[in-house]
Design a protein around this motif. Sequence first.
Motif, mmCIF file in Angstrom:
data_model
loop_
_atom_site.group_PDB
_atom_site.id
_atom_site.type_symbol
_atom_site.label_atom_id
_atom_site.label_comp_id
_atom_site.label_asym_id
_atom_site.label_seq_id
_atom_site.Cartn_x
_atom_site.Cartn_y
_atom_site.Cartn_z
ATOM 1 N N ALA B 177 0.838 -1.203 0.000
ATOM 2 C CA ALA B 177 0.000 0.000 0.000
ATOM 3 C C ALA B 177 0.872 1.252 0.000
ATOM 4 O O ALA B 177 0.546 2.249 -0.635
ATOM 5 N N ARG B 178 2.002 1.186 0.700
ATOM 6 C CA ARG B 178 2.907 2.338 0.698
ATOM 7 C C ARG B 178 3.484 2.558 -0.694
ATOM 8 O O ARG B 178 3.632 3.689 -1.141
ATOM 9 N N ALA B 182 0.000 5.270 -0.692
ATOM 10 C CA ALA B 182 -0.939 5.506 0.393
ATOM 11 C C ALA B 182 -0.223 6.152 1.576
ATOM 12 O O ALA B 182 0.876 5.747 1.937
ATOM 13 N N SER B 183 -0.873 7.173 2.184
ATOM 14 C CA SER B 183 -0.295 7.825 3.353
ATOM 15 C C SER B 183 -0.567 6.969 4.587
ATOM 16 O O SER B 183 -1.331 6.013 4.535
ATOM 17 N N ARG B 186 -4.218 6.768 5.495
ATOM 18 C CA ARG B 186 -4.951 5.912 4.580
ATOM 19 C C ARG B 186 -4.673 4.437 4.860
ATOM 20 O O ARG B 186 -5.576 3.603 4.835
ATOM 21 N N ARG B 190 -7.821 2.378 5.705
ATOM 22 C CA ARG B 190 -8.319 1.558 4.612
ATOM 23 C C ARG B 190 -7.750 0.143 4.606
ATOM 24 O O ARG B 190 -8.326 -0.759 4.034
ATOM 25 N N VAL B 191 -6.564 -0.026 5.197
ATOM 26 C CA VAL B 191 -5.928 -1.350 5.117
ATOM 27 C C VAL B 191 -5.903 -2.037 6.480
ATOM 28 O O VAL B 191 -6.413 -3.142 6.637
#
Lengths: 324, 282, 337
Positions: B177-178, B182-183, B186, B190-191
């Motif tokens: 995700a990074r 994604a911050s 987030r 979200r994860v």
Amino acid sequence: MTAAAPLLRVRDLTLEFVTRGGTVRALDAVGLAVAEGETVGVVGESGSGKSVMALAVMGLLDRAGRITAGGVEYRGRRIEALPERELRRLRGPEIAMVFQNPRTALNPIRPVGRQLVDVIRAHRALGRRAAEAEAVAMLRAVRITDPEARMGAYPFELSGGMCQRVMIALALACAPRLVIADEPTTGLDVTTQAVIMDLVAGLAAERAMAALFITHDLALAAEHCHRIVVMHAGQVVETATPGRLFAAPAHPYTRQLARSTPGEATTVATLETVPGNLPDLTDPCLPACRYAARCPLVAPRCLTERPPRTEPWPGHAVFCWNPA
Amino acid sequence: MSGATLRHIRHVVATNPVTLAAVLLFAAILLAALLGARLAPLDPLQTDVARALRPPSAVNWFGTDHLGRDVFSRTLVATRLDLLIAVSAVSLSFVAGCAVGALTGYFGGLADRVVGRLVDVLMAFPLFVLAMAMVAALGNTVANIIYATAIINLPFYIRFARAEVNLRRAAGYVLSARLAGASDGRILARVLVPNIMPVMVVQMSLNMGWAILNAAGLSFIGMGVKPPTPEWGIMVAQGASHVTSGHWWVALFPGLALVVTVFAFNLLGDGLRDIVDPRRRT
Amino acid sequence: MTGEPFVEVHRLSRTFALPALRPPGGGRPVPRHLQAVDDVSFSLARGQALGLVGESGCGKTTLAHILARLADPTAGGLVFDGRDLAAVPAARFARDPARRRIQMVFQDATEALNPRDTVLEAIAGPIRLLVPGLRGREVAERAAATAARVNLPPELMTRFPHQLSGGQRARVGIARAIGVEPELLILDEPTSALDVSIQAVVLKLLDRLRRESALTYVFVSHDLNVVRMLCDRVMVMYLGRLIEEGPVEAVFRNPRHPYTAALIDAIPRLGARGAARERLAGEPRSPVNPSPTVCRLVGRCAHEQARCRAAMPPLGPEGAGHRHACFFPLGRDEEPC
């Protein structure tokens, strides 16, 4: 193969697992033989049934597994008919097993020396002192440096390669006639793998011990085995000496497997892929030859009639309607 | 809720009879909570000393108590209050605990250590005594019972959420995700939080039973809901003194209601995990 | 090599602090650090495929994470297309414009995919966040086109990762990385969890994608034959040090460092039963507080001499295409290029 009866014979072994998702036909009429002192490699991809077969040989099958035909004979005795007490007497002094992940197969809270002593004393009438001396000798035999000091080590203090040596020492502690090694070097580095395989092969030759070596790595089996059995989706497709198998593979699966393994001269252009996926073993309408759906040479009878065993060469057997 | 999710719920319930039983039981309890006052055959507050301590009969299914009130009606009506206290308290501690635990578990550092020690301090108290003290100090209103129950539950959720997030903060899909840009916020929202939900929801369901017992316990010792309000804890407390004289029904039936409710929530936990976790979809 | 290198890594190091340990005899606790990557320098031209090989614990995954800017180096520089990225902390790199241009494919796609995301979500996620100015429909269209590029059938788009086969999951992992059209792709053992027959399919796919989009690859692998097949150049690491580097054929045919030779020797070969070879003795040295004045292979090397225990051999010769870090190299010197 010699004229004498083999040490281990798997005869038409057919095995099912009853699961919630349906009946998995894990093995279909699998046959193989291991002679005294022989190293046999069983090669296959995941789902080929190679590990299930090893468990059946050890009498370690899960309760959900059911043998529906055929069986396993060890020195003339039917393994699947033996009561658990008899089986326990076989495991260790007669048949030993080396597992894939040595870290989880060793008891994490007991020093490795104690674990060795436990196994030795469980099967041999030895006093504590004598068993400890034997354990040190075993650690030395698997080329562990400074074995006296390592006796007190816990598994987490040892590297993966060292743990696998300890596992091998445990397996060999009772001088078995047959050792079954299920992916013994998977997860180890190549240089460690090479050393461990040399060690197993050396010990097997030295002690005239037979070995059943289960792996997904065709090349590794080719380097260390007298004979190779290739499995696909619960069926044996071909068996031969490594030299013969790679010089003249007769089954299309063996051929494709060899060509999809990158070698030193492989280029992207010469790399071949095995089309399709492993068949779903819960499917009640599996083709008679389970490779049929992926085979470039498939014929109508492959779907309906089980291919017979043919011998294109003495000692080289293949199960295919269109062998090369 | 999408059609696929509904189908999945139906599948889980259909394949697991225990979950089905839990869902049915839960539905019955919910129905009692919503419609209890209307379904009750008699007025739960109506005293009639002449009919005191009558055994179960066709009129008073669960018998009557020492003031002649109908135990069945009181048990039924009490469902709403007991459930309200438990659900509100657990929801409060769930939301607050997840937020604090997820943040400290993800970022670590000083805040994590401070919160960790505070949680340790809180857990070192006998929790029930702590709840008693809070209700005693703040006054025993329903709102205060809810706050007290929420606060003594909070440490478990913080610890649990923190441990679950910490375990996954370096997981492959978090790195992934990074990579996707994604911050931190987030990734958390979200994860990580959705991924710890299955275990947290199971925890919540198990905790719900405990919260009901806690609220009933407070009332039992007189620190909770005040009589004559029908509430299982008070009813058990009042009935307890009559058990020795052979009037077992006064305490038994509200006690049974407690047991069944706690049991239903515990069973529901397993079923909920199957519903919330997409890996169990086929 | 001509012109500005695409990626230039200069004296990169990464250490991890460990709890200090009191010596057995008593006294002050000794600070300890694990040297995961130690003074690594190399450069990479645009469009090249660089293989990174070595055994577990050699630092290749740490180096891959630094290159993908998921981890920070403790020292050294990383210049990507003329810009020093080592100055941007990994924690802030998610919002950096270069994030889209550097992507990574993970070893185990099962682990690297969020179990709660469908295939479509997994592929569309990075596109939505990293490609500015796309609308919802366009994001979905681009995700579908990316899935088609890795041969994922459209009917799989609504599935969850656990409903896919290993090969399909690997392709989702690749699609996720290439959907944003990166220029540098770091691949960390992308096929090691797969069966041989599926591995072959994925390897062919990776090779095709590189040619189609002129991608630059850093391919981390323990399988030397795979690296030899897919890469132009190869780097060998041992306990955090870069010990040999050069064009794949030069390194494989003429390994100079004894460790590289042993590594190549240990590869099992089809139809080569019982060939006696040279093996490495013993266990690797500890990566904790390694001595800066001893070759890391000391104790395992059959060719070691007093000099190996007195100084760390540097990587050289400077400027050559094929470099090694050994005082007493094997093989023969090559023509300078």
